[in-house]
Design a protein around this motif. Structure first.
Motif, mmCIF file in Angstrom:
data_model
loop_
_atom_site.group_PDB
_atom_site.id
_atom_site.type_symbol
_atom_site.label_atom_id
_atom_site.label_comp_id
_atom_site.label_asym_id
_atom_site.label_seq_id
_atom_site.Cartn_x
_atom_site.Cartn_y
_atom_site.Cartn_z
ATOM 1 N N ASP A 52 1.152 -6.606 10.365
ATOM 2 C CA ASP A 52 2.539 -6.698 10.807
ATOM 3 C C ASP A 52 3.481 -7.111 9.688
ATOM 4 O OD1 ASP A 52 1.448 -9.261 10.807
ATOM 5 O OD2 ASP A 52 2.724 -9.965 12.430
ATOM 6 N N PHE A 53 2.954 -7.660 8.600
ATOM 7 C CA PHE A 53 3.828 -8.009 7.473
ATOM 8 C C PHE A 53 4.292 -6.758 6.723
ATOM 9 C CE2 PHE A 53 -0.582 -8.391 6.040
ATOM 10 C CZ PHE A 53 -0.610 -7.647 4.863
ATOM 11 N N LEU A 54 3.800 -5.587 7.126
ATOM 12 C CA LEU A 54 4.273 -4.322 6.558
ATOM 13 C C LEU A 54 5.302 -3.645 7.466
ATOM 14 C CD1 LEU A 54 1.033 -2.717 5.039
ATOM 15 C CD2 LEU A 54 2.845 -3.989 3.868
ATOM 16 N N LEU A 55 5.811 -4.372 8.443
ATOM 17 C CA LEU A 55 6.801 -3.803 9.353
ATOM 18 C C LEU A 55 8.009 -3.252 8.604
ATOM 19 C CD1 LEU A 55 7.906 -3.314 12.224
ATOM 20 C CD2 LEU A 55 8.777 -5.670 12.195
ATOM 21 N N ASP A 56 8.476 -3.974 7.592
ATOM 22 C CA ASP A 56 9.636 -3.504 6.829
ATOM 23 C C ASP A 56 9.349 -2.172 6.143
ATOM 24 O OD1 ASP A 56 11.154 -5.670 7.564
ATOM 25 O OD2 ASP A 56 10.736 -6.818 5.748
ATOM 26 N N VAL A 57 8.109 -1.941 5.781
ATOM 27 C CA VAL A 57 7.731 -0.676 5.147
ATOM 28 C C VAL A 57 7.845 0.453 6.168
ATOM 29 C CG1 VAL A 57 5.887 0.583 3.973
ATOM 30 C CG2 VAL A 57 6.203 -1.869 3.541
ATOM 31 N N ALA A 58 7.372 0.191 7.378
ATOM 32 C CA ALA A 58 7.507 1.196 8.441
ATOM 33 C C ALA A 58 8.978 1.457 8.740
ATOM 34 C CB ALA A 58 6.777 0.724 9.697
ATOM 35 N N PHE A 59 9.784 0.401 8.722
ATOM 36 C CA PHE A 59 11.210 0.560 8.982
ATOM 37 C C PHE A 59 11.882 1.433 7.923
ATOM 38 C CE2 PHE A 59 11.781 -3.054 12.081
ATOM 39 C CZ PHE A 59 12.482 -2.291 13.008
ATOM 40 N N GLU A 60 11.382 1.397 6.705
ATOM 41 C CA GLU A 60 12.000 2.197 5.643
ATOM 42 C C GLU A 60 11.986 3.685 5.991
ATOM 43 O OE1 GLU A 60 14.321 2.211 2.321
ATOM 44 O OE2 GLU A 60 13.426 0.440 3.278
ATOM 45 N N LEU A 109 -1.365 0.694 0.810
ATOM 46 C CA LEU A 109 -0.720 1.372 1.932
ATOM 47 C C LEU A 109 0.797 1.405 1.744
ATOM 48 C CD1 LEU A 109 -2.711 -0.089 4.978
ATOM 49 C CD2 LEU A 109 -3.151 2.006 3.698
ATOM 50 N N LYS A 110 1.358 0.296 1.319
ATOM 51 C CA LYS A 110 2.793 0.223 1.053
ATOM 52 C C LYS A 110 3.189 1.218 -0.028
ATOM 53 C CE LYS A 110 6.304 -3.072 -0.571
ATOM 54 N NZ LYS A 110 6.549 -4.506 -0.956
ATOM 55 N N ASN A 111 2.412 1.264 -1.087
ATOM 56 C CA ASN A 111 2.696 2.184 -2.182
ATOM 57 C C ASN A 111 2.640 3.639 -1.705
ATOM 58 O OD1 ASN A 111 2.895 2.748 -5.243
ATOM 59 N ND2 ASN A 111 1.077 3.916 -4.625
ATOM 60 N N PHE A 112 1.666 3.944 -0.839
ATOM 61 C CA PHE A 112 1.520 5.298 -0.309
ATOM 62 C C PHE A 112 2.789 5.703 0.440
ATOM 63 C CE2 PHE A 112 -1.566 8.652 0.941
ATOM 64 C CZ PHE A 112 -0.793 9.322 1.872
ATOM 65 N N VAL A 113 3.308 4.808 1.275
ATOM 66 C CA VAL A 113 4.519 5.122 2.046
ATOM 67 C C VAL A 113 5.690 5.394 1.115
ATOM 68 C CG1 VAL A 113 6.222 4.245 3.691
ATOM 69 C CG2 VAL A 113 3.784 3.823 4.067
ATOM 70 N N PHE A 114 5.880 4.537 0.123
ATOM 71 C CA PHE A 114 6.994 4.731 -0.801
ATOM 72 C C PHE A 114 6.802 5.997 -1.642
ATOM 73 C CE2 PHE A 114 7.869 -0.088 -0.704
ATOM 74 C CZ PHE A 114 8.772 0.077 0.328
ATOM 75 N N ARG A 115 5.558 6.281 -1.979
ATOM 76 C CA ARG A 115 5.301 7.501 -2.755
ATOM 77 C C ARG A 115 5.595 8.737 -1.917
ATOM 78 N NH1 ARG A 115 5.604 7.531 -8.118
ATOM 79 N NH2 ARG A 115 4.314 9.142 -9.102
ATOM 80 N N TYR A 116 5.252 8.669 -0.638
ATOM 81 C CA TYR A 116 5.519 9.787 0.257
ATOM 82 C C TYR A 116 7.024 9.984 0.437
ATOM 83 C CZ TYR A 116 4.941 12.943 4.230
ATOM 84 O OH TYR A 116 4.973 14.038 5.065
ATOM 85 N N LEU A 117 7.770 8.885 0.578
ATOM 86 C CA LEU A 117 9.218 8.976 0.677
ATOM 87 C C LEU A 117 9.825 9.491 -0.630
ATOM 88 C CD1 LEU A 117 10.061 5.703 2.652
ATOM 89 C CD2 LEU A 117 10.026 8.059 3.519
#
Length: 341
Positions: free
Chosen positions: A148-156, A105-113
């Protein structure tokens, strides 16, 4: 609702604040702003010039092609099936190692950005969606599994330059940002406070985070006093900034949100802000209007705030023409204060 002349006065207040902000820029920044105004005005470039100072990472270098199991979120016409797809992905994810799922999920967010910032050449299917729906699907999964440990990813996603921030959370979708920050940030309000106090980000992103903090106050009884403390301390900072001639554009929205959640404990602080600083009157006309709105009715979560599950469900319903009709035929007349026949 403010009349047209009230709204115009509100925008004039914003212009005054921008003029003061302009005086605080260095010579190179002033020159760039003048060039923008002399040519064709670009709102996003102006916002970036005045506010944006974030040294963002290269998301392409910190991500890999998205995991195969998440590919359904890149299909064409995603909005017509997005809720069903999310439910199916949740079933698949339930059988996975939780850390691996979170990494995907984290990788997906960064890839989308990376796609939005042109850090990669291959769109990888992200361009199949006209809006940021693939990202919303990931947010749904984060909330569903309480990551919730992915909060920083959402903040990005809130640390982006103006055009990308507006794309992700525009067209009424700012509530999506507030929803994911609310759902992941309940036990991490210090991080919400850190973002609000930070400099170098587009102001619009701070309204999203402030709303999330206000919704924690309204919907989490055990966290009400703690969230109120964060809200109050941040309002004190806003007053200090305003008294020093700093930008107060967001404070009008903050006051409006606090009125919606009936945070009456903040009225003394808000009165000091209205008495000692210049607050634009876009959503709230003045302090008296704020008090009136605070006392209008009791807080109703359903009328004010929706969660990620509701957001994804509504996207699919709307895309398929199944969205619930408004019960009042005159709702738009009421909304825009139009004369009825």
């Amino acid at each position: 609702m403010p009349h047209d002349d009230d709204t115009s006065n509100g925008w004039l207040e914003i212009v005054k604040r921008l003029e003061k902000k302009f005086d605080m820029l260095d010579d190179d920044q002033k020159e760039l702003v003048k060039d923008l105004l002399d040519n064709e005005f670009d709102y996003n470039e102006m916002m970036d010039t005045i506010w944006y100072k974030y040294d963002r990472p290269n998301y392409g270098k910190m991500s890999q092609p998205i995991a195969k199991w998440l590919k359904p979120l890149t299909q064409a016409d995603l909005e017509t099936e997005i809720h069903d797809i999310c439910l199916n992905l949740a079933k698949e994810a339930k059988a996975m190692d939780k850390q691996q799922m979170a990494n995907d999920l984290k990788n997906f967010v960064f890839r989308y950005l990376a796609y939005l910032n042109n850090d990669i050449d291959d769109a990888e299917g992200f361009n199949n969606s006209e809006y940021a729906y693939p990202l919303y699907g990931i947010f749904w999964l984060m909330a569903h599994f309480h990551l919730d440990f992915l909060l920083d990813v959402a903040f990005e996603t809130l640390k982006q330059k103006s055009d990308i921030l507006q794309f992700i959370y525009s067209m009424g979708e700012e509530e999506t940002g507030s929803a994911i920050i609310y759902e992941l940030g309940k036990q991490h309000m210090d991080k919400l406070d850190d973002y609000l106090r930070a400099t170098g980000f587009i102001p619009f992103g701070k309204t999203i985070v402030f709303d999330a903090l206000a919704y924690i106050y309204a919907n989490e009884p055990k966290l009400k006093l703690k969230s109120l403390n964060y809200i109050s301390n941040y309002l004190r900072l806003c007053q200090k900034i305003g008294m020093e001639g700093g930008d107060m554009t967001n404070v009008d929205h903050y006051a409006s949100t606090l009125a919606k959640v009936k945070a009456k404990e903040t009225l003394p602080l808000l009165k000091k802000i209205y008495d000692t600083t210049e607050v634009p009157n876009i959503e709230i006309e003045d302090y008296d209007d704020l008090v009136e709105k605070m006392n209008e009715e009791e807080y109703n979560m359903e009328d004010t705030f929706i969660l990620m599950d509701d957001i994804i469900f509504d996207i699919q319903e709307f895309a398929n023409g199944e969205f619930e009709e408004y019960p009042d035929d005159d709702i738009f007349e009421d909304l825009f204060d139009l004369d009825k026949d």
